[in-house]
Design a protein around this motif. Structure first.
Motif, short mmCIF file in Angstrom:
data_model
loop_
_atom_site.label_atom_id
_atom_site.label_comp_id
_atom_site.label_asym_id
_atom_site.label_seq_id
_atom_site.Cartn_x
_atom_site.Cartn_y
_atom_site.Cartn_z
N GLY A 213 0.79 -1.22 0.00
CA GLY A 213 0.00 0.00 0.00
C GLY A 213 0.82 1.27 0.00
O GLY A 213 0.32 2.35 -0.32
N GLU A 214 2.11 1.17 0.35
CA GLU A 214 2.96 2.35 0.41
C GLU A 214 3.24 2.90 -0.98
O GLU A 214 3.17 2.19 -1.98
N ARG A 215 3.61 4.19 -1.03
CA ARG A 215 3.95 4.85 -2.28
C ARG A 215 5.30 5.56 -2.13
O ARG A 215 5.83 5.71 -1.02
N GLY A 216 5.83 6.06 -3.25
CA GLY A 216 7.06 6.82 -3.21
C GLY A 216 8.22 6.01 -2.65
O GLY A 216 8.34 4.81 -2.87
N LYS A 217 9.08 6.68 -1.90
CA LYS A 217 10.26 6.02 -1.33
C LYS A 217 9.87 4.88 -0.39
O LYS A 217 10.54 3.84 -0.36
#
Length: 340
Positions: A213-217
């Motif tokens: 579910g995380e985004r970016g770095k």
């Protein structure tokens, strides 16, 4: 007849238009069995893509041939057909190389959010079934026309291989079809990037082994952790934004491959980054015609059910609500019932 016309951002109408007619001897007219709204239709709807006057909408279609031009030889009235959003002759050097979406005569399908539609280059674009599919097959056959074919191309372009690790960036309809394609092609691990419960659940049903579910770095770090710091062999980029492409490049291992099928908006590359990343990249408009016979067979044999991606079905007269639902992320993909 009535058909879907976009007059400007946020302004979609189902209004009276002229009936489609044979304009060239290579044309066919089909009666739509169903049609749908594509995620790419949302770019002009949101005002993020220039539009020169009212536009007849719709490029995903399946239905029954009702009339053909004098030069059409491979399909005939009464046959059920599926076609690609890229219209091609299927005979030019690029078509023969498997890239019908770069056909020397390429056109793009329009006007398919309607009861009837004209299909140019019918011989090279349409594929007929041997028998008339039953009503339960229609959503799945419709999905083959674009969204499954595009997701499948994303997986092929990403060089998905038996036992490999795949990351899918984007949990829209194309990304979900990319998950299905990767599973069908034998991937050993499929990591879908999704923050929406309903989409994550469907991704798992289609073959995802992990959800991030995380985004970016944070998203890149999570996937690198899941892959023991190696990264993915194959990445399917199904969004087309700068952040999603950065995500794809950030999780692809050296020597890995990115298949990009999201229509690019604001995407740019740095030569030094490309040089030192040592990642293969292939994408662009999907040559869906290359895959149509195989994908249609898989559907008709009951091996895949891509029509499950349609989570909202409306009468075509309510097409404006279908656009709103997708724009507001209340629906993954809207199918439109074509009334008699």
């Amino acid at each position: 007849m009535h058909a879907t016309v976009m007059h400007g951002p946020g302004d979609v109408r189902y209004e009276a238009v002229e009936d489609p007619k044979i304009l060239k001897p290579t044309d066919a007219i089909i009666k739509l069995s169903a049609t749908c709204i594509c995620g790419s239709d949302l770019w002009p709807y949101r005002g993020l893509q220039p539009q020169d006057g009212p536009a007849h909408m719709g490029h995903e279609y399946c239905g029954v041939v009702v009339e053909v031009g004098s030069e059409v030889r491979t399909v005939k009235p009464g046959q059920f057909v599926v076609g690609s959003f890229c219209l091609s002759d299927n005979t030019c050097p690029h078509c023969q190389f498997g890239f019908q979406s770069s056909c020397e005569q390429r056109e793009f399908m329009t006007g398919a959010q309607a009861p009837y539609a004209r299909v140019p280059l019918a011989d090279g674009t349409l594929v007929a079934t041997e028998e008339m599919p039953d009503a339960g097959m229609i959503p799945h056959m419709l999905a083959v026309s674009d969204v499954l074919g595009t997701g499948w191309y994303g997986a092929v372009a990403a060089n998905v291989r038996e036992g490999g690790t795949v990351v899918v960036v984007g949990d829209g309809a194309v990304g979900l079809m990319g998950v299905m394609a990767a599973s069908q092609l034998g991937a050993g691990r499929i990591i879908a990037m999704s923050r929406h419960d309903s989409r994550s659940a469907l991704a798992r049903d289609f073959g995802a082994t992990d959800i991030v579910g995380e985004r970016g770095k944070d998203g890149i770090a999570r996937i690198m952790d899941l892959t023991d710091g190696v990264g993915a062999d194959s990445v399917i980029e199904a969004v087309g934004m700068a952040q999603s492409m950065q995500q794809a490049m950030g999780v692809c291992r050296p020597g890995g491959t990115i298949g990009y099928v999201g229509v690019p908006h604001g995407v740019s590359f740095d030569g030094g980054q490309l040089f030192f990343k040592q990642q293969r990249m292939l994408g662009g408009p999907a040559p869906v015609r290359r895959f149509l016979p195989d994908l249609m067979d898989r559907v008709l044999q009951g091996r895949i059910e891509p029509g499950r991606v349609f989570d909202l079905t409306l009468p075509i007269a309510d097409v404006a609500e279908g656009y709103r639902a997708m724009d507001e992320r209340r629906a993954i993909k809207t199918m439109l019932r074509v009334e008699e």
